[in-house]
Scaffold this motif. Structure first.
Motif, PDB file in Angstrom:
ATOM      1  N   GLU A   1      -7.323  -0.715  -8.103  1.00  0.00           N
ATOM      2  CA  GLU A   1      -8.190  -0.445  -7.170  1.00  0.00           C
ATOM      3  C   GLU A   1      -7.858   1.132  -6.368  1.00  0.00           C
ATOM      4  N   LYS A   2      -6.773   1.049  -6.141  1.00  0.00           N
ATOM      5  CA  LYS A   2      -6.225   2.356  -5.241  1.00  0.00           C
ATOM      6  C   LYS A   2      -6.540   3.304  -6.395  1.00  0.00           C
ATOM      7  N   LEU A   3      -6.109   3.055  -7.742  1.00  0.00           N
ATOM      8  CA  LEU A   3      -6.122   4.074  -8.441  1.00  0.00           C
ATOM      9  C   LEU A   3      -7.434   4.698  -8.685  1.00  0.00           C
TER      10      LEU A   3
ATOM     11  N   GLU B   1       1.024  -6.952  -7.957  1.00  0.00           N
ATOM     12  CA  GLU B   1      -0.373  -6.464  -7.258  1.00  0.00           C
ATOM     13  C   GLU B   1      -0.948  -5.375  -7.982  1.00  0.00           C
ATOM     14  N   HIS B   2      -1.094  -5.712  -9.484  1.00  0.00           N
ATOM     15  CA  HIS B   2      -1.652  -4.957 -10.336  1.00  0.00           C
ATOM     16  C   HIS B   2      -3.032  -4.481 -10.048  1.00  0.00           C
TER      17      HIS B   2
ATOM     18  N   ALA C   1       0.828  -1.310  -0.118  1.00  0.00           N
ATOM     19  CA  ALA C   1      -0.008  -0.046  -0.093  1.00  0.00           C
ATOM     20  C   ALA C   1       0.778   1.255   0.058  1.00  0.00           C
ATOM     21  N   ALA C   2       1.997   1.103   0.732  1.00  0.00           N
ATOM     22  CA  ALA C   2       2.804   2.371   0.718  1.00  0.00           C
ATOM     23  C   ALA C   2       3.560   2.695  -0.653  1.00  0.00           C
ATOM     24  N   GLU C   3       3.917   1.437  -1.028  1.00  0.00           N
ATOM     25  CA  GLU C   3       4.380   1.549  -2.689  1.00  0.00           C
ATOM     26  C   GLU C   3       3.388   2.036  -3.550  1.00  0.00           C
ATOM     27  N   HIS C   4       2.351   1.608  -3.375  1.00  0.00           N
ATOM     28  CA  HIS C   4       1.266   2.300  -4.420  1.00  0.00           C
ATOM     29  C   HIS C   4       0.958   3.652  -4.149  1.00  0.00           C
TER      30      HIS C   4
END
Length: 783
Positions: free
Chosen positions: A43-45, A37-38, A7-10
């Motif tokens: 999703e986060k995008l 984790e594409h 999550a931090a990376e994303h």
């Protein structure tokens, strides 16, 4: 734990996408697709996009009214924009229309700029090429004008200065190729002009020499009146002028003249009072040009050797005289003019060039010329027999020597040769005066000169120094004691002295030397020429006693005038006659010898006349004696005695005798009378003792005795004054003695019966017996 890191990376990736430029988002997205984790990232995008959409919606809601207002304003602006678009379009159209002309001008401007650039380049190139072309054009013009020395200088400047600056052009390469050819052409042309110049001065050297001699003659006449002008300037410019000519015509300068070679026009020089200089007659520019050209070409030594060689050849031609040069003075004058012209040219070249000829070379030529000249003059002058021509030749040689001496040439040998020619001149004068004296003698009438007026008397006394006070007192008409021969000979003697003096002029001789020369020549004239002429006149067959007597009188007066001749010589030479070692005239002995010869000839002629009378003697040696009659002298002897009386009465000027002839001097008359009497006595003795006379009768002896008495009567009468006593009778003493001896022989040797006299043996015996009696002069009378 992994999910938290993911999550931090994303989250980091999303921040990078939000904050990074879109051009650099590629590596970030690649890191998303490379991970596993594409889906989670997507999703986060999405969540992030929805968050941003909500924020945008909030923002839009917050600014919606402003947006509406903006749209409303934008719609309002739309119409204006359309108008603006129309205006912009129209403006653009007009701009395009106007721009076409501008673009044409710009293209023209661009073309003009290119042309300007090309022109500038061309100008730059022409700046380097035009001097070459101008220089070459000047070179061609100089070549056409035959100004070769400037052409050579132009050629040198073209080769070393202009052509390297011009660059590599075809015409430059052609010019460079032509430069050696032009140099050769200039060199050959200059040499051709030099040859023409040498040929011209060879042909016109006589004109140059004639002008130089005229200058020397003019200078000599000026020196005689004004002695301030130095002779060293004769015929030549001063050193300053020569130096100026050298500066203008030397190295580094242009020639004095660029005219063609040759002799300048001097036809009108006679009209000018001033004689032009010899150097003014010649254009020396070919020599200067050729010298400068060969110097520039580095061939000066070649030129000097060629010039000197050619001039030596010309010198030999000039020094070769014509075969008939001795016939006229003009031949000598032309010969001298050529030589003077040659050396005037060489002297001018010597002083106006630097080293083309040097003093040693000119002196060598002069020594050669002097030796050949003297040899030629000695040869040709030996053929001359005209004293006037020799004198003119001497004056010409003196003028020739003075001319060349003015140019610095030694001429002492010429004056030595003139002294040698003086002997030849003297011999020619003697031959001429020999003819003159003979003509005077042949034309003379050998009679005393009659003068009837004072003018005639003064005329003769002005020609001959007659000093006779008694003759001066006699009234006119009267007669001078001498004949025309005396004043004519005396005048001719003075003319001879003048002729000798003329030759000695301008020979740089002292007065003593001139006096000695004249006196020696006059002595030769008197002792040889005049003496021979007098003897010739005396020995002529048709000379009578009167002429011989006049010769004696003439020579007596000429002998007395010798001291007047010495005074005359002293006056014209300004040398006193009593100077030590002064030569004396030998005229006294000459005239004495001639007078003695005339006296001997008188004796001889008188005896010849006596012989003519004696040839008429015709004695009859067997004549019978006349008893008691008076015998008369023979007719021939009477005529002879009458002739002798007449002769001696005329030539001794006895009282009562008219003076028709010259008076015989007393001693000569006495000697002639004594000689005549002795000759008569000897001739009668020879008749008496002739071997062909075999016998003599007494009657013949009586006739001979009568003739002897007639002769003795002539002797006693004193036909010539001055005899003492019976001196003249002694001439017949031997005859009287022989007559007495003959009578004795008649008594000792009578005539034989056959009519023959004794033999020659007896006759010789009686002559020998009676010979001693003939030694003593006795005057015996016939029985």
């Amino acid at each position: 734990m992994a999910s938290v890191e993911t999550a931090a990376e994303h989250e980091r990736i999303l921040r990078e996408i939000e904050s990074t430029d879109t051009n650099c988002i590629g590596p970030t997205l690649r890191s998303v697709y490379d991970g596993r984790e594409h889906g989670l990232f997507m999703e986060k995008l999405d969540v992030r996009i929805r968050n941003h959409d909500r924020e945008i919606e909030k923002m839009c809601n917050h600014h919606f009214q402003g947006f509406v207002d903006s749209i409303t304003e934008l719609l309002k602006v739309r119409g204006e924009a359309q108008k603006l678009k129309s205006q912009v379009t129209e403006t653009n159209r007009r701009l395009q229309d106007d721009g076409k002309e501008l673009m044409g001008s710009m293209e023209e401007l661009q073309l003009c700029r290119v042309q300007q650039r090309n022109i500038a380049t061309t100008i730059d190139k022409l700046t380097h090429c035009l001097p070459v072309l101008e220089m070459y054009s000047r070179l061609q013009e100089q070549m056409r004008a035959k100004r070769y020395y400037p052409a050579l200088r132009t050629l040198e400047q073209l080769e070393h200065t202009c052509l390297p600056r011009a660059g590599q052009y075809r015409f430059c390469s052609i010019m460079a190729e032509n430069i050696p050819k032009l140099r050769i052409q200039i060199r050959d042309t200059a040499m051709t002009q030099l040859r023409d110049f040498l040929e011209s001065i060879r042909k016109h050297s006589d004109k140059i020499g004639e002008t130089a001699i005229k200058q020397a003659q003019l200078q000599r006449s000026l020196d005689s009146s004004v002695s301030t002008q130095p002779r060293a300037l004769i015929g030549r410019r001063s050193r300053k002028e020569a130096a100026a000519a050298t500066d203008s015509g030397g190295h580094g300068g242009s020639p004095v003249s660029e005219q063609d070679s040759g002799i300048l026009d001097v036809e009108d020089e006679e009209e000018d009072d001033e004689v032009p200089g010899a150097q003014d007659l010649v254009d020396f520019s070919p020599v200067y040009r050729c010298l400068h050209i060969y110097t520039v070409l580095g061939l000066r030594d070649v030129f000097e050797n060629y010039y000197r060689k050619q001039r030596r050849k010309q010198a030999r031609l000039v020094l070769q005289p014509h075969s008939n040069m001795h016939e006229t003075l003009e031949g000598y004058r032309q010969y001298f003019n050529q030589i003077v012209g040659f050396f005037v040219v060489e002297d001018h070249v010597l002083h106006t060039t630097q080293g083309l000829v040097n003093r040693a070379y000119v002196e060598e030529l002069w020594e050669l010329a002097l030796s050949k000249l003297i040899a030629a003059l000695r040869t040709h002058s030996s053929y001359c027999d005209n004293p006037d021509l020799v004198l003119d030749l001497k004056n010409l040689i003196v003028l020739f020597a003075d001319t060349l001496q003015g140019y610095g040439f030694p001429v002492s040998q010429l004056f030595d040769m003139l002294l040698e020619m003086r002997e030849q001149y003297g011999e020619i004068l003697l031959k001429k005066w020999n003819i003159t004296f003979r003509q005077v003698l042949d034309q003379d009438n050998f009679s005393p000169i009659p003068v009837s007026t004072e003018q005639e008397y003064k005329h003769y006394t002005s020609q001959f120094p007659l000093q006779d006070p008694e003759l001066d007192k006699l009234p006119f008409p009267k007669k001078l004691p001498f004949s025309e021969f005396v004043p004519k000979v005396y005048c001719q003697l003075k003319e001879f002295i003048y002729a000798c003096l003329k030759y000695s002029e301008d020979l740089h001789l002292s007065s003593t030397e001139v006096d000695d020369m004249i006196r020696k020549s006059t002595n030769v004239l008197l002792t040889r020429t005049l003496s021979h002429c007098l003897h010739y006149a005396i020995k002529k067959k048709n000379v009578g006693l009167a002429e011989l007597v006049q010769v004696i009188i003439n020579t007596t007066h000429l002998e007395q005038c010798c001291h007047f001749l010495e005074e005359f010589i002293s006056n014209i030479t300004n040398v006193p006659p009593d100077t030590a070692n002064a030569t004396k005239l030998y005229g006294t002995s000459t005239f004495k010898d001639a007078r003695h010869a005339a006296e001997e000839e008188i004796y001889t002629n008188l005896n010849a006349k006596i012989d003519q009378f004696l040839q008429l003697a015709d004695y009859d040696w067997m004549a019978a004696g006349q008893g008691g009659g008076t015998l008369e002298a023979s007719d021939y002897l009477v005529d002879l005695i009458a002739f002798l009386k007449s002769t001696f009465s005329v030539f001794t000027n006895l009282p009562g005798t008219p003076v028709q002839h010259a008076t015989l001097p007393g001693k000569v008359a006495q000697t002639a009378c004594m000689s005549a009497c002795k000759h008569i006595s000897t001739s009668l003795m020879q008749l008496l003792l002739d071997p062909e006379v075999r016998q003599i009768s007494v009657g013949a002896l009586h006739q001979l005795n009568t003739d002897v008495k007639e002769c003795e009567g002539f002797a006693r009468a004193g036909p010539v004054a001055g005899f003492q006593g019976d001196t003249l009778l002694l001439a017949f003493s031997d005859l009287r003695q022989d007559e007495g001896d003959e009578q004795k022989k008649q008594r000792l040797c009578p005539v034989q019966e056959d009519g023959q006299r004794p033999t020659e043996t007896h006759r010789h015996h009686h002559q020998t017996a009676t010979q001693p009696h003939r030694t003593a002069p006795r005057l015996e009378r016939a029985a």
